[in-house]
Scaffold this active site. Sequence first.
Site, PDB file in Angstrom:
ATOM      1  N   LYS A 174      20.038  34.756  -2.618  1.00  0.00           N
ATOM      2  CA  LYS A 174      21.254  35.059  -1.722  1.00  0.00           C
ATOM      3  C   LYS A 174      20.988  36.062  -0.597  1.00  0.00           C
ATOM      4  O   LYS A 174      21.084  36.048   0.662  1.00  0.00           O
ATOM      5  CB  LYS A 174      22.130  36.032  -2.672  1.00  0.00           C
ATOM      6  CG  LYS A 174      23.037  35.426  -3.694  1.00  0.00           C
ATOM      7  CD  LYS A 174      24.282  34.630  -3.170  1.00  0.00           C
ATOM      8  CE  LYS A 174      24.167  33.359  -2.836  1.00  0.00           C
ATOM      9  NZ  LYS A 174      24.359  32.460  -3.931  1.00  0.00           N
ATOM     10  N   TRP A 230      27.209  18.634  12.120  1.00  0.00           N
ATOM     11  CA  TRP A 230      25.996  19.533  11.609  1.00  0.00           C
ATOM     12  C   TRP A 230      24.945  18.443  11.914  1.00  0.00           C
ATOM     13  O   TRP A 230      24.679  17.388  11.332  1.00  0.00           O
ATOM     14  CB  TRP A 230      26.060  19.694  10.199  1.00  0.00           C
ATOM     15  CG  TRP A 230      24.943  20.777   9.824  1.00  0.00           C
ATOM     16  CD1 TRP A 230      25.102  22.056   9.858  1.00  0.00           C
ATOM     17  CD2 TRP A 230      23.982  20.326   8.966  1.00  0.00           C
ATOM     18  NE1 TRP A 230      24.040  22.730   9.089  1.00  0.00           N
ATOM     19  CE2 TRP A 230      23.362  21.766   8.577  1.00  0.00           C
ATOM     20  CE3 TRP A 230      23.154  19.160   8.547  1.00  0.00           C
ATOM     21  CZ2 TRP A 230      22.199  21.793   7.899  1.00  0.00           C
ATOM     22  CZ3 TRP A 230      22.127  19.409   7.787  1.00  0.00           C
ATOM     23  CH2 TRP A 230      21.458  20.670   7.641  1.00  0.00           C
ATOM     24  N   ARG A 270      32.376  24.185   6.231  1.00  0.00           N
ATOM     25  CA  ARG A 270      31.241  23.536   6.039  1.00  0.00           C
ATOM     26  C   ARG A 270      30.065  23.315   6.616  1.00  0.00           C
ATOM     27  O   ARG A 270      29.033  22.867   6.330  1.00  0.00           O
ATOM     28  CB  ARG A 270      31.915  21.931   6.028  1.00  0.00           C
ATOM     29  CG  ARG A 270      33.344  21.539   5.313  1.00  0.00           C
ATOM     30  CD  ARG A 270      33.929  20.311   5.586  1.00  0.00           C
ATOM     31  NE  ARG A 270      32.924  19.117   5.397  1.00  0.00           N
ATOM     32  CZ  ARG A 270      33.067  18.483   4.311  1.00  0.00           C
ATOM     33  NH1 ARG A 270      33.974  18.776   3.278  1.00  0.00           N
ATOM     34  NH2 ARG A 270      32.438  17.410   3.715  1.00  0.00           N
ATOM     35  N   LYS A 295      27.640  24.225   3.955  1.00  0.00           N
ATOM     36  CA  LYS A 295      28.273  24.688   2.866  1.00  0.00           C
ATOM     37  C   LYS A 295      28.404  23.238   1.824  1.00  0.00           C
ATOM     38  O   LYS A 295      27.650  23.067   0.650  1.00  0.00           O
ATOM     39  CB  LYS A 295      29.935  24.674   2.801  1.00  0.00           C
ATOM     40  CG  LYS A 295      30.794  25.071   1.597  1.00  0.00           C
ATOM     41  CD  LYS A 295      30.133  26.220   1.122  1.00  0.00           C
ATOM     42  CE  LYS A 295      30.807  26.449  -0.369  1.00  0.00           C
ATOM     43  NZ  LYS A 295      30.093  27.530  -1.185  1.00  0.00           N
ATOM     44  N   CYS A 345      29.471  18.750   8.541  1.00  0.00           N
ATOM     45  CA  CYS A 345      30.437  17.729   9.346  1.00  0.00           C
ATOM     46  C   CYS A 345      31.783  17.807   8.573  1.00  0.00           C
ATOM     47  O   CYS A 345      32.021  17.537   7.616  1.00  0.00           O
ATOM     48  CB  CYS A 345      29.743  16.246   9.479  1.00  0.00           C
ATOM     49  SG  CYS A 345      28.290  15.975  10.267  1.00  0.00           S
ATOM     50  N   GLU A 353      19.101  33.973   2.342  1.00  0.00           N
ATOM     51  CA  GLU A 353      20.031  33.174   3.070  1.00  0.00           C
ATOM     52  C   GLU A 353      20.958  33.979   3.843  1.00  0.00           C
ATOM     53  O   GLU A 353      21.299  33.408   4.960  1.00  0.00           O
ATOM     54  CB  GLU A 353      20.877  31.997   2.163  1.00  0.00           C
ATOM     55  CG  GLU A 353      21.976  32.598   1.151  1.00  0.00           C
ATOM     56  CD  GLU A 353      22.438  31.636   0.401  1.00  0.00           C
ATOM     57  OE1 GLU A 353      22.800  30.353   0.926  1.00  0.00           O
ATOM     58  OE2 GLU A 353      22.643  31.883  -1.047  1.00  0.00           O
ATOM     59  N   ASN A 384      30.323  11.413   9.705  1.00  0.00           N
ATOM     60  CA  ASN A 384      29.703  12.184   8.809  1.00  0.00           C
ATOM     61  C   ASN A 384      28.724  11.419   8.121  1.00  0.00           C
ATOM     62  O   ASN A 384      28.994  10.198   7.652  1.00  0.00           O
ATOM     63  CB  ASN A 384      30.648  13.002   7.830  1.00  0.00           C
ATOM     64  CG  ASN A 384      29.960  13.753   7.015  1.00  0.00           C
ATOM     65  OD1 ASN A 384      28.560  13.962   7.042  1.00  0.00           O
ATOM     66  ND2 ASN A 384      30.631  14.249   5.878  1.00  0.00           N
ATOM     67  N   GLY A 385      27.502  11.724   8.111  1.00  0.00           N
ATOM     68  CA  GLY A 385      26.285  10.823   7.108  1.00  0.00           C
ATOM     69  C   GLY A 385      25.363  10.218   8.101  1.00  0.00           C
ATOM     70  O   GLY A 385      24.930  10.846   9.179  1.00  0.00           O
ATOM     71  N   HIS A 440       0.168  37.605 -13.198  1.00  0.00           N
ATOM     72  CA  HIS A 440      -0.859  36.261 -12.734  1.00  0.00           C
ATOM     73  C   HIS A 440      -0.842  35.961 -11.303  1.00  0.00           C
ATOM     74  O   HIS A 440      -1.023  35.118 -10.885  1.00  0.00           O
ATOM     75  CB  HIS A 440      -0.220  34.987 -13.314  1.00  0.00           C
ATOM     76  CG  HIS A 440      -0.243  35.168 -14.838  1.00  0.00           C
ATOM     77  ND1 HIS A 440      -1.557  35.288 -15.637  1.00  0.00           N
ATOM     78  CD2 HIS A 440       0.630  35.387 -15.947  1.00  0.00           C
ATOM     79  CE1 HIS A 440      -1.080  35.357 -17.216  1.00  0.00           C
ATOM     80  NE2 HIS A 440       0.129  35.696 -17.254  1.00  0.00           N
ATOM     81  N   GLU A 462      18.232  33.733  -8.240  1.00  0.00           N
ATOM     82  CA  GLU A 462      19.562  33.929  -7.550  1.00  0.00           C
ATOM     83  C   GLU A 462      19.655  35.381  -6.607  1.00  0.00           C
ATOM     84  O   GLU A 462      20.183  34.987  -5.462  1.00  0.00           O
ATOM     85  CB  GLU A 462      20.708  34.025  -8.377  1.00  0.00           C
ATOM     86  CG  GLU A 462      22.265  33.951  -7.921  1.00  0.00           C
ATOM     87  CD  GLU A 462      22.621  32.907  -7.020  1.00  0.00           C
ATOM     88  OE1 GLU A 462      21.684  32.098  -6.460  1.00  0.00           O
ATOM     89  OE2 GLU A 462      23.697  32.954  -6.441  1.00  0.00           O
TER      90      GLU A 462
END
Length: 614
Positions: free
Chosen positions: A488, A75, A27, A609, A2, A491, A101-102, A507, A484
């Site tokens: 990457k 968002w 964002r 973001k 947002c 996503e 926002n929130g 295992h 990581e």
Amino acid sequence: MCGIVGYVGHRQALDVVMGGLRRLEYRGYDSTGVGLVDGDRIAWAKKAGKLANLDAVLEGNALPASTTGIGHTRWATHGAPTDANAHPHLDAADRVAVVHNGIIENFMVLRAELEAAGYEFLSETDTEVVVHLLHRELQQQDDLSEAVRAVCRRLEGAFTLVFADALNPGVVVGARRNSPLVVGRGEGENFLGSDVAAFIDYTAEAIELGQDQVVTITADAIDVTDFHGNPAETTAYTVDWDVTAAEKGGYEWFMTKEIEEQPKAVADTLLGRLDQDGHLQLDEMRLTDDELREIDKIIVIACGTASYAGLVAKYAIEHWTRIPCEVELASEFRYRDPIIDRSTLVVAISQSGETMDTLMAIRYARQQRARVLSICNTNGSTIPRESDAVIYTHAGPEVAVASTKGFLSQVVACYLLGLYLAQAKGVKYGDEISSIIDELHQVPAGIQRMIDEGDQVRKLAAELVDRRSFLFLGRHVGFPVALEGALKLKELAYVHAEGFAAGELKHGPIALVEKGLPMFVVVPPRARDQLQEKILSNIQEVRARGAYTIVLVEDGDDSVVPFADVVIRLPKVPTLLQPLVATVPLQIFACELAELLGHDVDQPRNLAKSVTVE
Ligand code: F6R
């Protein structure tokens, strides 16, 4: 997540607000809208999808000229990303408009109360209760700021709210609780934004708002109070990065630009950390050496990529300080009843400084009396403000949703913390600390080399573009690098990718290995004999089962060559520093694969973001 913009001044508010929303695109969002004061009503437009969709609406249906306006990129949380759920939300007469926002946690109760009073709801959002509450308040009094304060006192949860009222022209009011809002101070104009990118085109003078504050801006004044109308303290600061830092600077993607900025990000994070006697100094440490000497346990809390920086740091911190260090996902931390007290140091790592899971975890830690130190890239954000101490990374704004320079600079900041603790506790000699700092100073050159050699990885991505599954293996600090690398790829390229500790293969995960499966393997430096030998066996195990092995190995180590389909060379660095160079080709690979697959590299689907909800 947002983006919010508010403007009052002498320019066309629509241009300022749309420009601000474009800067806040990074964002993450899935619908957009604007509202402008126009005579005795608010003129508005809103649309699901990206800003281009709103542009098209505005082209077909121009809004009137106005110098007071608000805008929003949403968002979705409550209610799907539809036109109706997009912000702003307005009262029935289009007199007041709000963007938010929130999450308003008590919205169900408030909605029932307002419906009983005859208010009709047009959306599924939690936000709409706010505008109706305000409308009802404005029946009692005309002062918009006073009415906003009364509304805020009724709300529970997290919110940044920005309001415009046609009957209070030339005024925009904002409020914040647990969600970001900054003020931009201009000449004959003032701004509100979720962050400074919203107004950086016009001013670098910003004001940080505290918790539970209401701000009223006009063209010539900024007035800040608490929710009860008492004047409030604020902090003014000058933004130290300019517009070009928030632009792509000729690169196709912010992510490419940010990968290439990594040598500088690491160097800047190391800058100015030694005093003239060669002792480490950390600007905003705010904890005394005596307090640090009391620390007997460290818990690192973070999310996603930042948590992998924490996993890397654990090896170094324990090795250098001999203090036990746990790493925990922030979203899990406070729900497991962790054992913490005054002698626990909780280290929160967050690029944005606004991640709600991490924020809630540090609040919990402080309630339990732990000391909290944050590692953060965003000046003035909430997490450092609510911490006892801060180490800022100096990576510059990270715009691409996928974190790259944020990650490397977080690892470096964690290392500085580890060395600082070792210095305070006296468990490392000064010359030992300086020699590690010297080694860290060599790292930017190694990162630069990995960037310069990026074409090898790009070609590999073209070769593997049709694969739908990838595995990543590592040991010791190479294990978080594997995690990581896999994150990457997931996503950005939306393919199945998993990272494992190489020792875990047998295992279970080895059952996944089949002919042609691409497997990246991070080989520890030879200086760590046992580790290197062990991973060599792991490479042979997967190769024997048909895996296509892509091996990241230091210069001069040829022992892996017979078992590698592709060898990616890494500069020779000490084991603990290897993640800083080994992560880079994995970033480039993910970025390239996403681009080849035609994905939006900077804004991958479903991601934001700054994740400001739990
Ligand atoms: C992945 C990524 C996320 C963030 C996570 C924490 O590329 O960017 O996993 O690392 O959402 O964000 P911050 O560091 O802002 O708290």
